[in-house]
Scaffold this motif. Structure first.
Motif, mmCIF file in Angstrom:
data_model
loop_
_atom_site.group_PDB
_atom_site.id
_atom_site.type_symbol
_atom_site.label_atom_id
_atom_site.label_comp_id
_atom_site.label_asym_id
_atom_site.label_seq_id
_atom_site.Cartn_x
_atom_site.Cartn_y
_atom_site.Cartn_z
ATOM 1 N N ILE A 142 0.848 -1.189 0.000
ATOM 2 C CA ILE A 142 0.000 0.000 0.000
ATOM 3 C C ILE A 142 0.889 1.246 0.000
ATOM 4 O O ILE A 142 1.773 1.393 0.851
ATOM 5 N N VAL A 143 0.629 2.152 -0.974
ATOM 6 C CA VAL A 143 1.389 3.400 -1.098
ATOM 7 C C VAL A 143 0.405 4.517 -1.430
ATOM 8 O O VAL A 143 -0.725 4.251 -1.863
ATOM 9 N N PRO A 144 0.792 5.790 -1.263
ATOM 10 C CA PRO A 144 -0.067 6.890 -1.713
ATOM 11 C C PRO A 144 -0.169 6.885 -3.236
ATOM 12 O O PRO A 144 0.749 6.448 -3.928
ATOM 13 N N GLU A 167 1.392 13.906 1.135
ATOM 14 C CA GLU A 167 1.797 14.112 2.520
ATOM 15 C C GLU A 167 0.549 14.166 3.384
ATOM 16 O O GLU A 167 -0.549 14.472 2.917
ATOM 17 N N GLY A 168 0.719 13.910 4.669
ATOM 18 C CA GLY A 168 -0.391 14.042 5.606
ATOM 19 C C GLY A 168 -1.242 12.786 5.651
ATOM 20 O O GLY A 168 -0.866 11.706 5.192
ATOM 21 N N PHE A 169 -2.453 12.919 6.196
ATOM 22 C CA PHE A 169 -3.359 11.787 6.333
ATOM 23 C C PHE A 169 -3.944 11.414 4.980
ATOM 24 O O PHE A 169 -4.301 12.274 4.177
ATOM 25 N N LEU A 170 -4.053 10.113 4.713
ATOM 26 C CA LEU A 170 -4.620 9.622 3.462
ATOM 27 C C LEU A 170 -6.033 9.114 3.716
ATOM 28 O O LEU A 170 -6.489 9.032 4.853
ATOM 29 N N ASN A 171 -6.725 8.758 2.634
ATOM 30 C CA ASN A 171 -8.063 8.180 2.740
ATOM 31 C C ASN A 171 -8.196 7.090 1.695
ATOM 32 O O ASN A 171 -7.280 6.834 0.910
ATOM 33 N N THR A 172 -9.363 6.439 1.655
ATOM 34 C CA THR A 172 -9.547 5.304 0.748
ATOM 35 C C THR A 172 -9.524 5.715 -0.719
ATOM 36 O O THR A 172 -9.420 4.856 -1.598
ATOM 37 N N ARG A 177 2.754 0.922 -10.216
ATOM 38 C CA ARG A 177 1.696 1.186 -9.244
ATOM 39 C C ARG A 177 0.363 1.366 -9.966
ATOM 40 O O ARG A 177 0.329 1.867 -11.095
ATOM 41 N N VAL A 178 -0.710 0.981 -9.299
ATOM 42 C CA VAL A 178 -2.047 1.142 -9.859
ATOM 43 C C VAL A 178 -2.973 1.664 -8.758
ATOM 44 O O VAL A 178 -2.894 1.230 -7.613
ATOM 45 N N ARG A 179 -3.818 2.626 -9.124
ATOM 46 C CA ARG A 179 -4.772 3.175 -8.153
ATOM 47 C C ARG A 179 -5.777 2.108 -7.740
ATOM 48 O O ARG A 179 -6.134 1.220 -8.526
ATOM 49 N N LEU A 180 -6.265 2.224 -6.504
ATOM 50 C CA LEU A 180 -7.198 1.242 -5.952
ATOM 51 C C LEU A 180 -8.597 1.838 -5.845
ATOM 52 O O LEU A 180 -8.767 2.994 -5.441
ATOM 53 N N ASP A 181 -9.581 1.037 -6.193
ATOM 54 C CA ASP A 181 -10.988 1.369 -5.955
ATOM 55 C C ASP A 181 -11.501 0.406 -4.894
ATOM 56 O O ASP A 181 -11.626 -0.798 -5.135
ATOM 57 N N LEU A 182 -11.784 0.945 -3.698
ATOM 58 C CA LEU A 182 -12.162 0.113 -2.544
ATOM 59 C C LEU A 182 -13.637 0.255 -2.201
ATOM 60 O O LEU A 182 -14.056 -0.066 -1.087
ATOM 61 N N SER A 212 -7.243 7.768 -1.980
ATOM 62 C CA SER A 212 -5.894 8.227 -2.358
ATOM 63 C C SER A 212 -4.837 7.149 -2.181
ATOM 64 O O SER A 212 -3.702 7.439 -1.852
ATOM 65 N N LEU A 213 -5.227 5.886 -2.405
ATOM 66 C CA LEU A 213 -4.298 4.776 -2.222
ATOM 67 C C LEU A 213 -3.990 4.097 -3.552
ATOM 68 O O LEU A 213 -4.802 4.099 -4.478
ATOM 69 N N ALA A 214 -2.816 3.508 -3.606
ATOM 70 C CA ALA A 214 -2.403 2.732 -4.778
ATOM 71 C C ALA A 214 -1.710 1.466 -4.299
ATOM 72 O O ALA A 214 -1.331 1.345 -3.127
#
Length: 670
Positions: free
Chosen positions: A279-281, A287-292, A308-313, A294-296
């Motif tokens: 899991i990466v931004p 920077e700072g707090f992430l959310n569902t 890297r590939v963006r995630l849809d959760l 803004s993950l890849a």
């Protein structure tokens, strides 16, 4: 109200009041916090006030509001001073640390020379002098561990090896500092206990007997003797890549999957696949707090050419993720833009350690079937506003005369480089010493060591350093051990690495001196997940990731400095990960220790997580000088007859240790 149940679950029944709930809901909206984050900041607020439990009422909530506002203003100042981007209607991102990193044990670990020791300039940086005009003080050496202080004819005797209110800023200058505040808790008070109803506190070590605890280290100390600040990009990439592949093997074996079940999540496909990654931004500069949103997912070289590939959760009902986490997903990349996660595959927990019946009986004989007593402390050992070691002096006396543990485990920092007085070069004057310490190393050898030598030689002591320790030549994690001979410590002291795994008789201990519980910033979704105790969740992450510090990048701490009238923030401490050597931070042998100790600035605790006893001993001394805490463990002797050990297998007699069934953990004020 919307968050009533969550607030009661986190804060307890005190919050079940209409006015308090209304205030809490208001704070959640104003500061855009989750209930869990609000509770974490409440704990920080309690520590800031030197209280173990701050009563939840309107008066304290008003102070809490001010505390939150001060944090917001401080972050805003950090952004303003560290960024050249001018806002044009765009909300700036809050600069917050995220976490740390992974690797394979012993993988690609070179040996390099060690670093030379550092010296501290003890002169006042401004070259000026400070004098005390309030009263005339004279000093004379008194009996052992005392100082006579005469103030205009009166005389008092302080039971300490130095005067905590005297500070030397230059070679000739003496100034007074405020006396540390004392805690409202009395010494020796048990604040909390694990399994208190099942057993009594052990009597401890009989100095006249031959009872002994066998200490067996389970780490290669030579692999920790690498030189820091020499990271090689290729080595770091190899370690991070290999770890993904290693977890793919674990998942494949556990769920009985084939190679064809796995695919590349970065390639467009209408078929569902399994994939393993990190899991990466979704942005390299995030920077700072992430959310569902803004993950890849970062893939390995063989699993996705490292892309890297963006995630849809959106289809996942419950989750808890953090940066650096190794995960396994089931889903598909239907449009080539993002990977739609259908299911998060749960990672298997590591195995538990076992012993043969012969090993169990040998452990019984070593202590003559008596319970083992272990005491754990975590630095700093003097407060931020003075060099007062009064609590350590009284603690040593208790260790010898009352507690009498078989083992004493002491975590650093011992002389903390981030302490405000140390950072200013304000080494105190020690009137009872013939020669004053000129370096931070000498503060340890001339001030701490005489105190530690007073501990009875029958008590075995384990020292584990911190990356903030001035006496450590190694300021990165994983960290080499202290040098016992160089620090002039007797033979009953053992210096272990950070982290380290070792065995006390049959019991496996895992120790890591980096604040995982503070550094891990989780992203949670789903009621059952978010309402669980955060310490439980972080502990489970540590066990599933099979690493003492699974966050990447590592948490950092910054301190403001002013140069040419401008304020800027500089890095002073933190996890400070040396990525090519992160294999040394993994669990040894593929199993989880019976007991894991991870000191943290957050609230002390002792919990059982997946049959592992996880402990945070808390600070020995609070920043303003209040009493801190230490851990007192009673571990019942293993017995094949009482049913507390679980037999594994039918042929060979192998037993699970089941320490969580036969341990009592007390959190005690020092």
């Amino acid at each position: 109200m919307g968050h009533t149940k969550e607030l009661i679950d986190q804060f307890g029944p005190e919050v079940d009041d209409s006015s308090i709930l209304e205030t809490m809901e208001s704070l959640l909206r104003i500061h855009a916090l989750s209930v869990e984050d609000l509770f974490i900041k409440w704990e920080q607020f309690s520590v800031h006030r030197n209280e173990t439990h701050t009563k939840l009422n309107q008066k304290n909530l008003e102070s809490y509001k001010d505390f939150l506002q001060q944090q917001v203003e401080k972050r805003a100042q950090q952004i303003a001073s560290s960024s050249n981007v001018h806002s044009s209607g765009v909300k700036p991102k809050i600069v917050k640390p995220i976490g740390s990193s992974p690797s394979l044990f012993g993988f690609n670990i070179p040996k390099t020379p060690t670093l030379k020791k550092r010296k501290l300039n003890v002169k006042d940086s401004n070259g000026g002098s400070v004098s005390n005009t309030s009263s005339k003080l004279e000093f004379s050496a008194g009996p052992a561990n005392t100082i006579d202080i005469r103030d205009e004819g009166s005389q008092t005797t302080t039971p300490n090896i130095m005067n905590s209110s005297i500070l030397e800023l230059g070679s000739d200058v003496i100034a007074t500092t405020p006396a540390p505040l004392k805690s409202s808790h009395e010494s020796g008070k048990i604040l909390d206990s694990l399994n208190p109803e099942n057993m009594e506190v052990a009597e401890g070590l009989d100095f006249e007997s031959e009872d002994k605890v066998r200490i067996s280290p389970y780490f290669d100390a030579q692999k920790f003797k690498f030189r820091t600040m020499r990271q090689n990009l290729q080595d770091a990439a190899d370690v991070l890549d290999y770890q993904i592949e290693m977890f793919k093997t674990i998942i494949q074996k556990h769920y009985e999957l084939t190679n064809s079940d796995f695919g590349d999540p970065t390639i467009q496909s209408q078929s569902e696949i399994y994939t393993v990654g990190r899991i990466v931004p979704d942005s390299p500069t995030a920077e700072g707090f992430l959310n569902t949103e803004s993950l890849a997912l970062e893939t390995s070289r063989s699993g996705g050419i490292g892309r890297r590939v963006r995630l849809d959760l959106t289809k996942v009902a419950e989750l808890t993720l953090f940066c650096g986490q190794l995960v396994a997903f089931k889903g598909k990349n239907a449009n080539g833009d993002y990977f739609m996660v259908e299911e998060i595959i749960s990672l298997p927990y590591p195995d538990s350690p076992v012993s043969t019946s012969d090993d169990i009986q040998e452990s019984q004989l070593l202590l003559d079937n008596k319970s083992m007593k272990v005491v754990i402390t975590s630095g700093p050992y003097f407060p931020d506003n003075s060099f007062d070691l009064e609590y350590l002096v009284s603690f040593v006396e208790k260790i010898n005369n009352e507690i009498k543990p078989h083992i004493l485990i002491m975590f650093g920092p011992f002389v903390d480089v981030t302490n405000p007085l140390v950072a200013k070069g304000a080494i105190p004057n020690f009137p009872n010493l013939k020669s004053q310490p000129k370096t931070l190393d000498e503060i340890f050898t001339k001030v701490f060591v005489p105190l530690l030598k007073n501990i009875n030689s029958k008590i075995q002591i384990i020292l584990i350093p911190s990356t903030r320790d001035s006496v450590s030549k190694h300021a990165a994690y994983p960290q080499d051990s202290l040098d016992r001979k160089l620090l002039q410590l007797p033979k009953n002291f053992k210096c272990f690495t950070n982290p380290s795994t070792f065995q006390l008789n049959e019991v496996f201990f895992g120790c890591s001196n980096v604040d995982l519980f503070k550094d891990m910033k989780e992203i949670t979704k789903g009621g059952n997940t978010s309402m669980r105790n955060r310490f439980d969740r972080v502990s489970e992450h540590m066990l599933q990731q099979r690493r003492y510090y699974p966050v990447l990048p590592g948490g950092i701490k910054k301190q403001p400095i002013t140069e040419n009238g401008k304020k800027r923030y500089v890095h002073i401490s933190g996890a400070d990960l040396d990525v090519p050597y992160l294999g040394l931070t993994e669990f040894i042998g593929g199993f989880a220790p019976d007991v894991i100790i991870v000191p943290s600035e957050l609230q002390y605790f002792a919990r059982v997580i997946q049959n592992v006893v996880v402990i945070n001993p808390g600070r020995f001394v609070r920043p303003n000088g209040g009493r801190g805490t230490f851990i007192q463990m009673t571990i019942e002797s293993p017995n094949l007859e009482n049913g507390k050990l679980t037999k594994m297998g039918d042929q060979e007699e192998i037993y699970l240790h089941n320490i969580w069934k036969r341990v009592r953990v007390d959190i005690v004020t020092n």
